[in-house]
Design an enzyme around this catalytic site. Sequence first.
Site, PDB file in Angstrom:
ATOM      1  N   SER A 213     -14.665 -14.374 -16.248  1.00 27.86           N
ATOM      2  CA  SER A 213     -15.816 -15.189 -15.684  1.00 27.86           C
ATOM      3  C   SER A 213     -16.730 -15.642 -16.681  1.00 27.86           C
ATOM      4  O   SER A 213     -17.277 -16.897 -16.596  1.00 27.86           O
ATOM      5  CB  SER A 213     -16.355 -14.177 -14.694  1.00 27.86           C
ATOM      6  OG  SER A 213     -17.659 -14.743 -14.375  1.00 27.86           O
TER       7      SER A 213
ATOM      8  N   TRP B  23     -15.051 -18.793 -18.349  1.00 22.43           N
ATOM      9  CA  TRP B  23     -14.806 -19.926 -17.616  1.00 22.43           C
ATOM     10  C   TRP B  23     -15.810 -20.715 -17.823  1.00 22.43           C
ATOM     11  O   TRP B  23     -15.878 -22.133 -17.731  1.00 22.43           O
ATOM     12  CB  TRP B  23     -14.835 -19.124 -16.106  1.00 22.43           C
ATOM     13  CG  TRP B  23     -15.073 -20.512 -15.085  1.00 22.43           C
ATOM     14  CD1 TRP B  23     -13.679 -21.170 -14.539  1.00 22.43           C
ATOM     15  CD2 TRP B  23     -15.956 -21.146 -14.396  1.00 22.43           C
ATOM     16  NE1 TRP B  23     -14.344 -21.890 -13.745  1.00 22.43           N
ATOM     17  CE2 TRP B  23     -15.435 -22.179 -13.894  1.00 22.43           C
ATOM     18  CE3 TRP B  23     -17.441 -20.990 -14.700  1.00 22.43           C
ATOM     19  CZ2 TRP B  23     -16.360 -22.589 -12.901  1.00 22.43           C
ATOM     20  CZ3 TRP B  23     -18.366 -21.698 -13.965  1.00 22.43           C
ATOM     21  CH2 TRP B  23     -17.729 -22.658 -13.181  1.00 22.43           C
ATOM     22  N   HIS B  24     -17.144 -20.176 -18.229  1.00 24.95           N
ATOM     23  CA  HIS B  24     -18.218 -20.810 -18.560  1.00 24.95           C
ATOM     24  C   HIS B  24     -18.072 -21.806 -19.605  1.00 24.95           C
ATOM     25  O   HIS B  24     -18.605 -23.026 -19.689  1.00 24.95           O
ATOM     26  CB  HIS B  24     -19.621 -20.204 -18.330  1.00 24.95           C
ATOM     27  CG  HIS B  24     -20.069 -19.610 -17.089  1.00 24.95           C
ATOM     28  ND1 HIS B  24     -19.481 -18.668 -16.704  1.00 24.95           N
ATOM     29  CD2 HIS B  24     -20.746 -20.281 -16.326  1.00 24.95           C
ATOM     30  CE1 HIS B  24     -20.093 -18.363 -15.418  1.00 24.95           C
ATOM     31  NE2 HIS B  24     -20.931 -19.259 -14.966  1.00 24.95           N
ATOM     32  N   GLY B  25     -17.576 -21.520 -20.607  1.00 28.83           N
ATOM     33  CA  GLY B  25     -17.329 -22.301 -21.935  1.00 28.83           C
ATOM     34  C   GLY B  25     -16.690 -21.496 -22.914  1.00 28.83           C
ATOM     35  O   GLY B  25     -16.465 -20.118 -23.055  1.00 28.83           O
TER      36      GLY B  25
ATOM     37  N   PHE C 122     -19.850 -27.224 -17.387  1.00 28.74           N
ATOM     38  CA  PHE C 122     -18.929 -26.128 -17.128  1.00 28.74           C
ATOM     39  C   PHE C 122     -17.873 -27.003 -16.580  1.00 28.74           C
ATOM     40  O   PHE C 122     -16.870 -26.407 -16.074  1.00 28.74           O
ATOM     41  CB  PHE C 122     -19.555 -25.193 -16.527  1.00 28.74           C
ATOM     42  CG  PHE C 122     -20.618 -24.498 -17.357  1.00 28.74           C
ATOM     43  CD1 PHE C 122     -20.864 -24.556 -18.677  1.00 28.74           C
ATOM     44  CD2 PHE C 122     -21.724 -24.078 -16.566  1.00 28.74           C
ATOM     45  CE1 PHE C 122     -21.903 -23.662 -19.334  1.00 28.74           C
ATOM     46  CE2 PHE C 122     -22.738 -23.440 -17.168  1.00 28.74           C
ATOM     47  CZ  PHE C 122     -22.829 -23.133 -18.423  1.00 28.74           C
TER      48      PHE C 122
END
Lengths: 333, 449
Positions: free
Chosen positions: B308, B311-313, B449
């Site tokens: 998770s 996933w943001h970067g 994102f």
Amino acid sequence: MYQGVKYGIKLGLIGLTVGLSAFVYKAIYWEPELKDQGHMLFNVLEFEWHNDALYIGESSNYWTSPNDSDKRSISEMINAQLGHGRLSGTQVPAYHAGMFLPVIKQIDPKSRVKHLVVTMNLRSFGQAWIYSTQEAALMRSKCFYGDQHPLFNRMAAALGYYEQPSAEEQEAKMLAAFEHDRIQSQVALPYTTINTWKDHIVFDDPAKQALAHHYVKAYAFSIDTLNNPRVADFDEMVNVCRTKGIRLYFNIMSENAAWADSLVGSALSGLMRENVAKLVNRYASKGVVMIDNLNLVPAECFGEKDWTTEHYDQRGRQIIAQQVATILNRYVH
Amino acid sequence: MALNFALPHRYRWILLLLASYVFYGWWRGEFLVMIAFSTALDYTCALKIEDAQSDIVRRRWMLLSVITNLSILFLFKYFYFFVGTAPFMQGLMNEHQSIKTAVEFLGQSLPVGISFYTFQTMSYTLDVYYRRARAERKLGQLALFVSFFPQLVAGPIERYSHLNEQLKQRQFLNYTNIQQGLRLMLYGFFVKMVIADNLSYTVTSVFSEPGKWVYYWNIIGVLSFGFQIYADFFGYSLIAQGAAKCFGIDLMDNFKRPYLSKNISEFWQRWHISLSTWFRDYVYIPLGGNRVSNRKWVFNVLMVFLLSGLWHGANYTFIVWGGLHGLYYLIERYFPLTIRFSLIKGLMTFLAVAFAWIFFRAASMQEAYAVIQGCINSLHGTKALDTQPFIFLLLFLFGVFEWQKGDLRFDGYCAQLPAVKRWTLYCFMLFCILVVCGSEYNAFIYFKF
């Protein structure tokens, strides 16, 4: 019928809220915000009722050397030398004609101001400045200078409703211009693009080489009067001032031509002179009083030795102020 | 919208698809190819999965979809970080200009919303694979599901069965829908422009120069970021929901007052719900969920939170942020709080979340470390920030309003109010948006994102 009245009341309430917001913003919040975000317009609106002449510029107006005993700006020096009337100056670093223009449009034709001295910086016509990475920040400030209601201008800034070229985009355009833009000149030039010219300048001293490259990037261009955005802005400025009944003076700032000569060769300083002559001819024919200071300030008066700027020590500022005041005194009575 | 409802129902999907592609292409047209490719890939894979006779074939097509989608995501989002900066790649880039150009392009070009639409389209194929949905036979209909413009760039990440059914249904120009949609959008703009954008100055100042400010300003800046990111993303989600509602489409709720959570697991049931449920359904449960050994369960939890974060970067800061939440979750399970007061539990949860936000907001681990040092006065900053106090008053009012509103969505809450109160609220919000919104333009944080 009942539904129609209901919708009418709702729309009326929304309209009333927008109207009230516009009134409250202008009455309470606008001035402090303008002082902070649209400094030049704030000053102009303040000065226009108490001055016969205004001086609009960028950092060249107020930059001082640490050794200066006289810290006055060029505009303050001019004001001190005026025989009649009063002049105040306002400036924001990195501003150019595209930023001055919307501010000038806001000058009230009924105000006391009848003479306007605008800084004309030769470098601002070149690709290095046109494609500056600061352009997005400048465009944001420009929102506050729009001639719509201040609340509309503020919303435009808040919602990003202005041109926002990214630093990468600007740099890419600048590098492309350095590579491809051909310099069209009557002066016999050794090279016809900035890159080829720059690539042929080699010094043992890297600092000297870097400075020479700066000079080529900053001044090796020929002003295309049909397509140069600065020319378009200055042209419009002339029209705006004509309709407002304001006499316009373009104050061409001094450049360190001696260093340009010694670092790059006489072709570059010749090109600088040719560009200035082009501007003088163009705008003198449109009735603008042209103040040509290009070679007026001696090399030792330039404040920074590692960059191309129009920052002068007190003697340099005094020389410019003297020249401007002499010309202004012919017209301000 | 008028054109949409003026068209016969069978042609509306074409208009909405075109509008969605134009909306996305307005930014950078070339990246439309990516969405179109993902759509075509998942369209084909889902049909093959449904038509396959054996489980092995079904699994192969599912894996093809997942691996290809994740590879595209990796290429644009993580390649530069994990491979592009490696020494061997630097050597290759120095030797070959074309490689250098390609790697630099990948490093600088992140298609907006790629993580959102990739997860949405993957969820479709996985739903078909798990037999939770039937494969879509109309490519255009699936393309609309993937690219539906209100939620294309920053979610909510919708499920196929929820969104596609609505997109297929005949929708009518409906006063109630438009009323609810406009209410959501008004509140969304208020939350984003008045709350989030006004906090931006404090947050940016603290994170860019933590050594300059007195320690308590650094703490205020860190706490402010917690509210800024909430208001920014919550605001976006409301606007997306409102825009979709005007077309008669209900998007899922992405937030349910997360800062009123009394523990971390509750926080994750209330924060970015569409993403957390995605990870639950497509990662956590397939890994075995909690029906596994204790050790495997710990692994599953940490895996979900680390993914998770990632996933943001592509940055260690996001991995640390995810890892911290995983750690909080485990600590909470093994050492549950015995405090009886909900307020203290809520405060502790908020502080834990706010601490993790430091890593989320910081551009690098060094920056995060400097901010933490600034908060405990190790940097001995002396300056006070010139933030306007009214911003915190607005934040307080927003907090009280959210608390008082309860779990009702804003449009539902308004429907309960008498007309005079309701219109007073609308006018107040409109006034705030126009007069006291942040004057600095701040793009939505989740756009990157």
